[in-house]
Design a protein around this motif. Structure first.
Motif, short mmCIF file in Angstrom:
data_model
loop_
_atom_site.label_atom_id
_atom_site.label_comp_id
_atom_site.label_asym_id
_atom_site.label_seq_id
_atom_site.Cartn_x
_atom_site.Cartn_y
_atom_site.Cartn_z
N MET A 178 0.85 -1.18 0.00
CA MET A 178 0.00 0.00 0.00
C MET A 178 0.89 1.24 0.00
SD MET A 178 -3.02 1.01 2.77
CE MET A 178 -3.70 -0.63 2.71
N THR A 179 0.66 2.14 -0.94
CA THR A 179 1.46 3.37 -1.00
C THR A 179 1.04 4.32 0.13
OG1 THR A 179 -0.08 4.58 -2.40
CG2 THR A 179 1.55 3.19 -3.52
N THR A 180 1.84 5.32 0.35
CA THR A 180 1.53 6.30 1.39
C THR A 180 0.21 7.00 1.08
OG1 THR A 180 3.87 6.60 1.83
CG2 THR A 180 2.41 8.35 2.58
N GLU A 181 -0.03 7.29 -0.20
CA GLU A 181 -1.28 7.95 -0.59
C GLU A 181 -2.48 7.03 -0.37
OE1 GLU A 181 -3.95 10.79 -1.58
OE2 GLU A 181 -1.82 11.05 -1.10
N GLU A 182 -2.33 5.75 -0.71
CA GLU A 182 -3.42 4.78 -0.48
C GLU A 182 -3.69 4.64 1.02
OE1 GLU A 182 -2.96 1.68 -4.23
OE2 GLU A 182 -1.59 1.51 -2.53
N LEU A 183 -2.63 4.65 1.81
CA LEU A 183 -2.77 4.57 3.25
C LEU A 183 -3.56 5.76 3.78
CD1 LEU A 183 -2.05 3.10 5.89
CD2 LEU A 183 0.07 4.42 5.93
N ARG A 184 -3.19 6.95 3.32
CA ARG A 184 -3.90 8.17 3.75
C ARG A 184 -5.38 8.09 3.37
NH1 ARG A 184 -3.27 13.19 5.46
NH2 ARG A 184 -1.03 13.10 5.61
N LEU A 185 -5.67 7.64 2.15
CA LEU A 185 -7.06 7.52 1.71
C LEU A 185 -7.83 6.53 2.56
CD1 LEU A 185 -6.63 7.64 -2.18
CD2 LEU A 185 -7.67 9.39 -0.73
N ASN A 186 -7.20 5.40 2.90
CA ASN A 186 -7.86 4.40 3.73
C ASN A 186 -8.13 4.93 5.14
OD1 ASN A 186 -8.02 2.57 1.67
ND2 ASN A 186 -6.46 1.19 2.45
N ILE A 187 -7.19 5.68 5.67
CA ILE A 187 -7.38 6.27 7.00
C ILE A 187 -8.50 7.30 6.95
CG2 ILE A 187 -6.30 7.71 8.78
CD1 ILE A 187 -3.68 6.09 8.13
N GLU A 188 -8.55 8.09 5.90
CA GLU A 188 -9.64 9.06 5.74
C GLU A 188 -10.99 8.34 5.65
OE1 GLU A 188 -9.72 12.18 6.19
OE2 GLU A 188 -7.72 12.97 5.78
N LYS A 189 -11.04 7.20 4.94
CA LYS A 189 -12.28 6.42 4.86
C LYS A 189 -12.70 5.95 6.24
CE LYS A 189 -11.43 4.42 0.32
NZ LYS A 189 -11.06 3.18 -0.36
N ALA A 190 -11.73 5.49 7.03
CA ALA A 190 -12.02 5.05 8.40
C ALA A 190 -12.58 6.20 9.24
CB ALA A 190 -10.76 4.48 9.04
N LEU A 191 -11.96 7.37 9.12
CA LEU A 191 -12.44 8.53 9.88
C LEU A 191 -13.83 8.95 9.41
CD1 LEU A 191 -9.18 10.67 10.22
CD2 LEU A 191 -10.20 9.08 11.86
N ASP A 192 -14.09 8.83 8.10
CA ASP A 192 -15.42 9.15 7.58
C ASP A 192 -16.47 8.20 8.15
OD1 ASP A 192 -14.49 11.30 6.14
OD2 ASP A 192 -14.40 10.23 4.23
N GLU A 193 -16.06 6.96 8.41
CA GLU A 193 -16.99 5.97 8.97
C GLU A 193 -17.34 6.29 10.41
OE1 GLU A 193 -16.68 1.35 10.26
OE2 GLU A 193 -16.23 1.75 8.15
N ILE A 194 -16.38 6.76 11.18
CA ILE A 194 -16.61 7.01 12.60
C ILE A 194 -17.10 8.43 12.88
CG2 ILE A 194 -14.28 7.70 13.29
CD1 ILE A 194 -14.80 5.62 15.66
N ARG A 195 -16.84 9.34 11.97
CA ARG A 195 -17.18 10.76 12.18
C ARG A 195 -18.66 10.99 12.55
NH1 ARG A 195 -14.15 12.87 8.31
NH2 ARG A 195 -12.54 13.56 9.74
N PRO A 196 -19.63 10.33 11.90
CA PRO A 196 -21.04 10.58 12.28
C PRO A 196 -21.34 10.28 13.75
CG PRO A 196 -20.95 9.44 10.18
CD PRO A 196 -19.54 9.46 10.73
N PHE A 197 -20.68 9.28 14.31
CA PHE A 197 -20.89 8.95 15.73
C PHE A 197 -20.34 10.06 16.62
CE2 PHE A 197 -20.60 4.91 13.44
CZ PHE A 197 -21.83 4.35 13.78
N LEU A 198 -19.17 10.58 16.25
CA LEU A 198 -18.58 11.67 17.02
C LEU A 198 -19.43 12.94 16.88
CD1 LEU A 198 -14.81 11.18 16.05
CD2 LEU A 198 -15.96 10.40 18.12
N GLN A 199 -19.89 13.22 15.67
CA GLN A 199 -20.67 14.42 15.43
C GLN A 199 -22.02 14.38 16.13
OE1 GLN A 199 -20.50 14.55 11.13
NE2 GLN A 199 -18.68 15.85 11.14
N SER A 200 -22.58 13.18 16.29
CA SER A 200 -23.87 13.07 16.98
C SER A 200 -23.76 13.46 18.45
CB SER A 200 -24.43 11.64 16.85
OG SER A 200 -23.69 10.73 17.63
N ASP A 201 -22.55 13.42 18.98
CA ASP A 201 -22.31 13.85 20.36
C ASP A 201 -21.67 15.23 20.43
OD1 ASP A 201 -23.37 11.57 21.58
OD2 ASP A 201 -21.48 10.47 21.41
N GLY A 202 -21.62 15.94 19.31
CA GLY A 202 -21.08 17.29 19.29
C GLY A 202 -19.58 17.37 19.09
N GLY A 203 -18.97 16.27 18.64
CA GLY A 203 -17.52 16.27 18.44
C GLY A 203 -17.16 16.06 16.99
N ASP A 204 -15.87 15.89 16.75
CA ASP A 204 -15.36 15.61 15.41
C ASP A 204 -13.91 15.14 15.56
OD1 ASP A 204 -15.28 15.33 12.67
OD2 ASP A 204 -15.89 17.38 12.24
#
Length: 80
Positions: free
Chosen positions: A1-27
């Protein structure tokens, strides 16, 4: 996995968890990826002062990131 692919995968992971954080007023934002093993994030909003933010970081954020990028060894929060 290239560094760019790694960054994209991590961003996908954060996008998956972000709605849960935002529902409690966080990010969360991605600050850095070091040596393709360490991820630095910054919890924001209500997550900053939350008493369970370390549990959220380990059980939620780190687990989700490792699902998308198994080579990641640790996720740490950098306070503002």
């Amino acid at each position: 996995m290239t560094t760019e692919e790694l960054r994209l995968n991590i961003e996908k992971a954060l996008d998956e968890i972000r709605p849960f954080l935002q529902s409690d007023g966080g990010d969360i934002s991605l600050l850095a990826i070091e040596d393709d093993k360490l991820v630095k994030v910054q919890l924001q909003g209500a997550c900053v002062g939350c008493s369970v933010n370390q549990m959220t970081l380990k059980s939620g954020v780190e687990m989700t990131i490792k699902k998308y990028a198994p080579q990641i060894e640790q996720v740490i929060n950098i306070e503002a």
